[in-house]
Design an enzyme around this catalytic site. Sequence first.
Site, PDB file in Angstrom:
ATOM      1  N   PHE A   1      -5.874  -4.159   3.338  1.00 34.41           N
ATOM      2  CA  PHE A   1      -6.618  -3.957   4.596  1.00 34.41           C
ATOM      3  C   PHE A   1      -5.757  -3.362   5.707  1.00 34.41           C
ATOM      4  O   PHE A   1      -6.038  -3.564   6.882  1.00 34.41           O
ATOM      5  CB  PHE A   1      -7.268  -5.277   5.065  1.00 34.41           C
ATOM      6  CG  PHE A   1      -8.105  -5.938   4.007  1.00 34.41           C
ATOM      7  CD1 PHE A   1      -9.277  -5.340   3.552  1.00 34.41           C
ATOM      8  CD2 PHE A   1      -7.720  -7.154   3.451  1.00 34.41           C
ATOM      9  CE1 PHE A   1     -10.040  -5.942   2.562  1.00 34.41           C
ATOM     10  CE2 PHE A   1      -8.478  -7.754   2.453  1.00 34.41           C
ATOM     11  CZ  PHE A   1      -9.645  -7.153   2.007  1.00 34.41           C
TER      12      PHE A   1
ATOM     13  N   GLU B   1       0.530  -1.826   4.725  1.00 32.23           N
ATOM     14  CA  GLU B   1       0.931  -0.422   4.854  1.00 32.23           C
ATOM     15  C   GLU B   1       2.407  -0.327   5.240  1.00 32.23           C
ATOM     16  O   GLU B   1       3.142   0.456   4.673  1.00 32.23           O
ATOM     17  CB  GLU B   1       0.049   0.300   5.890  1.00 32.23           C
ATOM     18  CG  GLU B   1       0.326   1.796   5.960  1.00 32.23           C
ATOM     19  CD  GLU B   1      -0.676   2.586   6.792  1.00 32.23           C
ATOM     20  OE1 GLU B   1      -1.812   2.114   6.997  1.00 32.23           O
ATOM     21  OE2 GLU B   1      -0.318   3.685   7.244  1.00 32.23           O
TER      22      GLU B   1
ATOM     23  N   ARG C   1      -5.433   7.210  16.884  1.00 29.70           N
ATOM     24  CA  ARG C   1      -6.796   7.093  16.361  1.00 29.70           C
ATOM     25  C   ARG C   1      -7.744   6.497  17.414  1.00 29.70           C
ATOM     26  O   ARG C   1      -8.909   6.881  17.503  1.00 29.70           O
ATOM     27  CB  ARG C   1      -6.821   6.281  15.072  1.00 29.70           C
ATOM     28  CG  ARG C   1      -8.023   6.580  14.214  1.00 29.70           C
ATOM     29  CD  ARG C   1      -7.903   5.976  12.824  1.00 29.70           C
ATOM     30  NE  ARG C   1      -7.440   6.926  11.832  1.00 29.70           N
ATOM     31  CZ  ARG C   1      -8.199   7.858  11.253  1.00 29.70           C
ATOM     32  NH1 ARG C   1      -9.478   7.960  11.556  1.00 29.70           N
ATOM     33  NH2 ARG C   1      -7.700   8.685  10.363  1.00 29.70           N
TER      34      ARG C   1
ATOM     35  N   PHE D   1      -7.924   1.254  11.926  1.00 30.54           N
ATOM     36  CA  PHE D   1      -6.668   1.815  12.456  1.00 30.54           C
ATOM     37  C   PHE D   1      -6.833   2.301  13.898  1.00 30.54           C
ATOM     38  O   PHE D   1      -6.526   3.446  14.215  1.00 30.54           O
ATOM     39  CB  PHE D   1      -6.242   2.954  11.516  1.00 30.54           C
ATOM     40  CG  PHE D   1      -4.774   3.296  11.527  1.00 30.54           C
ATOM     41  CD1 PHE D   1      -3.845   2.459  10.941  1.00 30.54           C
ATOM     42  CD2 PHE D   1      -4.315   4.479  12.103  1.00 30.54           C
ATOM     43  CE1 PHE D   1      -2.500   2.789  10.911  1.00 30.54           C
ATOM     44  CE2 PHE D   1      -2.965   4.816  12.091  1.00 30.54           C
ATOM     45  CZ  PHE D   1      -2.063   3.964  11.483  1.00 30.54           C
TER      46      PHE D   1
ATOM     47  N   GLU E   1     -12.866   2.556   5.329  1.00 28.82           N
ATOM     48  CA  GLU E   1     -12.857   1.987   6.672  1.00 28.82           C
ATOM     49  C   GLU E   1     -14.147   2.178   7.478  1.00 28.82           C
ATOM     50  O   GLU E   1     -14.525   1.286   8.244  1.00 28.82           O
ATOM     51  CB  GLU E   1     -11.688   2.582   7.482  1.00 28.82           C
ATOM     52  CG  GLU E   1     -10.320   2.250   6.942  1.00 28.82           C
ATOM     53  CD  GLU E   1      -9.259   3.161   7.555  1.00 28.82           C
ATOM     54  OE1 GLU E   1      -9.179   4.343   7.175  1.00 28.82           O
ATOM     55  OE2 GLU E   1      -8.529   2.688   8.438  1.00 28.82           O
TER      56      GLU E   1
ATOM     57  N   ALA F   1      -5.964   5.243   5.553  1.00 25.30           N
ATOM     58  CA  ALA F   1      -6.801   6.221   6.229  1.00 25.30           C
ATOM     59  C   ALA F   1      -8.049   6.550   5.405  1.00 25.30           C
ATOM     60  O   ALA F   1      -8.643   7.618   5.578  1.00 25.30           O
ATOM     61  CB  ALA F   1      -6.000   7.488   6.543  1.00 25.30           C
TER      62      ALA F   1
ATOM     63  N   GLN G   1       0.829  -1.191   0.000  1.00 25.21           N
ATOM     64  CA  GLN G   1       0.000   0.000   0.000  1.00 25.21           C
ATOM     65  C   GLN G   1       0.872   1.253   0.000  1.00 25.21           C
ATOM     66  O   GLN G   1       0.358   2.350  -0.093  1.00 25.21           O
ATOM     67  CB  GLN G   1      -0.888   0.026   1.257  1.00 25.21           C
ATOM     68  CG  GLN G   1      -1.936  -1.074   1.320  1.00 25.21           C
ATOM     69  CD  GLN G   1      -2.654  -1.115   2.658  1.00 25.21           C
ATOM     70  OE1 GLN G   1      -2.675  -2.145   3.313  1.00 25.21           O
ATOM     71  NE2 GLN G   1      -3.255  -0.025   3.084  1.00 25.21           N
TER      72      GLN G   1
HETATM   73  N1  MTE Z   1     -11.185  -2.924   0.041  1.00 24.42           N
HETATM   74  C1  MTE Z   1     -10.638  -3.993  -0.554  1.00 24.42           C
HETATM   75  N2  MTE Z   1     -11.354  -4.674  -1.472  1.00 24.42           N
HETATM   76  N3  MTE Z   1      -9.388  -4.434  -0.223  1.00 24.42           N
HETATM   77  C2  MTE Z   1      -8.635  -3.786   0.723  1.00 24.42           C
HETATM   78  O1  MTE Z   1      -7.504  -4.184   1.007  1.00 24.42           O
HETATM   79  N4  MTE Z   1      -8.513  -1.928   2.350  1.00 24.42           N
HETATM   80  C3  MTE Z   1      -9.281  -1.016   3.199  1.00 24.42           C
HETATM   81  C4  MTE Z   1     -10.299  -0.237   2.373  1.00 24.42           C
HETATM   82  N5  MTE Z   1     -11.043  -1.135   1.522  1.00 24.42           N
HETATM   83  C5  MTE Z   1      -9.194  -2.639   1.387  1.00 24.42           C
HETATM   84  C6  MTE Z   1     -10.491  -2.227   0.971  1.00 24.42           C
HETATM   85  C7  MTE Z   1      -8.470  -0.055   3.942  1.00 24.42           C
HETATM   86  S1  MTE Z   1      -7.726  -0.554   5.365  1.00 24.42           S
HETATM   87  C8  MTE Z   1      -8.336   1.242   3.539  1.00 24.42           C
HETATM   88  S2  MTE Z   1      -7.485   2.381   4.465  1.00 24.42           S
HETATM   89  C9  MTE Z   1      -8.921   1.726   2.271  1.00 24.42           C
HETATM   90  O2  MTE Z   1      -9.598   0.696   1.565  1.00 24.42           O
HETATM   91  C10 MTE Z   1      -7.811   2.298   1.396  1.00 24.42           C
HETATM   92  O3  MTE Z   1      -8.260   2.698   0.155  1.00 24.42           O
HETATM   93  P1  MTE Z   1      -8.993   4.090  -0.118  1.00 24.42           P
HETATM   94  O4  MTE Z   1      -8.305   5.127   0.690  1.00 24.42           O
HETATM   95  O5  MTE Z   1      -8.827   4.267  -1.574  1.00 24.42           O
HETATM   96  O6  MTE Z   1     -10.405   3.908   0.304  1.00 24.42           O
HETATM   97  N1  HPA Z   2      -4.581   5.713   9.016  1.00 27.84           N
HETATM   98  C1  HPA Z   2      -3.774   4.877   8.372  1.00 27.84           C
HETATM   99  N2  HPA Z   2      -2.486   4.980   8.346  1.00 27.84           N
HETATM  100  C2  HPA Z   2      -1.936   5.990   9.014  1.00 27.84           C
HETATM  101  C3  HPA Z   2      -2.712   6.911   9.705  1.00 27.84           C
HETATM  102  C4  HPA Z   2      -4.113   6.764   9.706  1.00 27.84           C
HETATM  103  O1  HPA Z   2      -4.858   7.540  10.304  1.00 27.84           O
HETATM  104  N3  HPA Z   2      -1.899   7.789  10.278  1.00 27.84           N
HETATM  105  C5  HPA Z   2      -0.661   7.419   9.950  1.00 27.84           C
HETATM  106  N4  HPA Z   2      -0.673   6.331   9.186  1.00 27.84           N
HETATM  107 MO1  MOS Z   3      -6.122   1.266   6.072  1.00 29.90          MO
HETATM  108  S1  MOS Z   3      -5.885   0.396   7.941  1.00 29.90           S
HETATM  109  O1  MOS Z   3      -5.716   2.847   6.737  1.00 29.90           O
HETATM  110  O2  MOS Z   3      -4.717   0.716   5.341  1.00 29.90           O
END
Ligand code: MTE
Ligand code: HPA
Ligand code: MOS
Length: 768
Positions: free
Chosen positions: A236, A240, A318, A352, A721, A519, A205
């Site tokens: 998920f 990260e 968080r 998170f 999230e 995030a 990520q």
């Molecule tokens: N959806 C899918 N299908 N697969 C993933 O790994 N990760 C989640 C969410 N949805 C995830 C997911 C997490 S932890 C985050 S922070 C966000 O997607 C990140 O993507 P976005 O910021 O584009 O929503």
């Molecule tokens: N979410 C996910 N990753 C992060 C954050 C958060 O709020 N802050 C720092 N790394």
């Molecule tokens: Mo999502 S736990 O902020 O990768």
Amino acid sequence: MDGTQNIVGAAHDKIQHDSAVKHVTGKALYIDDMPNLPGTLEIVLVTSPHAHANIKSIDSGVALAQKGVAAVLTAADIAGHNDIAPIFEGEPAIAEGVAEYVGHPVAIVAADTYDQAFQAAKLVQVDYEELEPVLEIKDAMAKQQFTYTPPSITKGDPDKALKKAKHRLQGELACGGQDHFYLEANVALAVPGEDQDMTVYSSTQHPTEVQHGVAHVLGVPSNAITVEIRRMGGGFGGKESQPTIFAAMAAMVASKTGQPAKLRLRRDDDMIITGKRHDYEFDYDVGFDDDGRIDGLDIAMMMRSGNVADLSSGVMARSLCHGDNCYYLENVRFRGYPCKTNTVSNTAFRGFGGPQGMIVIETILEHIGHHLGKSLDDVRKVNYYGTNDRNVTPYGQTISDNIIEEMTDRLMAEIDFEGRKKEIEKFNAENSTLKKGIAAMPVKFGISFNMPALNQAGALVHVYTDGSVHLNHGGTEMGQGLFTKVAQVVATVFQIDIDNIKISSTRTDKVPNTSATAASAGSDLNGMAAYDAADKIKTRMIGIAAKNFDVAENEIEFRQNRVYAGNESLSFAELAHMTWENRESLSATGYYQTPDLTWDPITCTGSPFYYYSYGVSISEVVIDTLTGESRTLKTDILQDCGKSLNPRVDYGQIEGAFVQGMGWLTSEELVWNDKGQLLTHGPSTYKIPGSRDVPPELNIHILEDAPNRVPTIFRSKAIGEPPLMLAISVWLALRDAVSRCGDGSKLPKLNAPATPEAILNAVTEIRA
Ligand code: MTE
Ligand code: HPA
Ligand code: MOS
């Protein structure tokens, strides 16, 4: 400007994920699907069997002599620095001198084939001197052993308020961790180039952090390392920070041998070696009045940080910022304790730290209600944040977009919550074996990285002379549909069908210095950056078109794949070619930074969130009091997506997050033995939700006519999230069902996850 229906794939259109068909037909390329280059080595890790031990010596002689084995590397072979810490310092990629958890990588074995490496890894002789491990949160608390200085938030005078309060209660709660269980385990492929150059394909990520980590470990500058990722098979949060470790190891082998090297973890190894959601224990002390309004609150949030800090400080921040959930707290102290244990370092996981912060306040409100003979919902009512007053959070941010109470009232009215409660009471009166429960869960989730510097993004857009567009940005695709959404943004700017836009893999040499896609801010940040890039090119094209048609620039209109000046028009492609002929650049970078963010990590105060995302769910469950088994029968969800960029993708995100949250709270249980060995490291012992665990009635509604009040990309809101925490309604409903087994005098003793054993024990206890 906004999306129009005149093109295919505009902003707000319900188009499917760009790779949907490729995902289900197996045509989507993941790193492990890439054809092996000649000479590619496969890597297997040697890991510590002890939770805590000095590494006295490592003898790789026998392993190295095996057929096909190309290298056995240890921390001693690191040319640069053995440190891949994402926030702090001193977090080694490979154990050096001391192993701190069962599964801690100690050596890397590379061979021509995976099987050769696997066999040879068993022959690496490591001499350990076992040390006393600290495995449990409570043991680390007793030793005051933390991975970084414990943070806390204080507002008002909680001690005084607690003393003065009419009613006062204490209690405790624990919630378990969670394995990410992405379908694609961690994988990295390092390909050496000229000089010190290295291209690393990493399922991450956070390509920039992988780039930094690899450069650091190899001892080369960042410009020598290029990291690329087209898509992950799920992240998920588990990808990260963790992928840096494996990318660095693959790069070490590639650097040492001059051959490409691939490290792909087996499922069991991935589960043992990589961090998970932090499990927490909570102690609380709450004072309140006759209505249940909280006067004073003190919560100790004790997390299992694991052997190093990793992202724990962000996760804990968080938790501290979500311990209020939707409720106004005048006098409050949230104390965070990042416990250092000899278990794998826990890491980011969808939400998170937010889910952990929320589950405790909801339990406290339930406790208050039980004490006063009121429902949880009545207690919530008197504690909700106001819209104009009672709207300052414990960390000092003023909430200006609060809609949670009206959303909750609306959903309750729509599903006849009171009527359903009566039906359940009737059912429970007539049944002694099966007991039903029902509960709501309101969610307020802060959007932005809680570290202001991370809230920035870049993009790179090229228009070619045939009118086709190449799109790149710093965000990564993990299934969440980010690439689709950002392509919709660019299609909307140019008013061209989305199939003219080539989505390309994320690369550190195209867009540098990026943040993790995390995030939930991926589309907020990268959507804006891509808008900026596309808009710059569009402005130049407008200039050329105006000259061509001999009209003012404001008379040029992009519409339905064409560019108009009154009745005259040419195609987007023709204008692209004309722009080139006139020697104007058809390429631009874009950039965005989220405005108005402040955060002081020492005092834990500021306005760390650009806005909040709201959602509410109501779940009805049934438990079998003879076996402890449970089912979620029906869930209704109302989720705020702002003006959704793509309701179809968002629907999938809501559904997926909710079910993943259910897994965390009901079936997914991580079990370690007293030696610190993880016993649940595969699907046979670790139960993620299956299709039959999805509530048979799962009604998802996206809040209509709710554009974001602050200017985000096309007024959308983040979605990745927030809906995970809606699953807390299931857990609360299970507690409700358990409480209905007794005479009402006792509060259920039920932590998360509410597994069948846990429910059975809670039922037995409440009936005793
Ligand atoms: N959806 C899918 N299908 N697969 C993933 O790994 N990760 C989640 C969410 N949805 C995830 C997911 C997490 S932890 C985050 S922070 C966000 O997607 C990140 O993507 P976005 O910021 O584009 O929503
Ligand atoms: N979410 C996910 N990753 C992060 C954050 C958060 O709020 N802050 C720092 N790394
Ligand atoms: Mo999502 S736990 O902020 O990768």
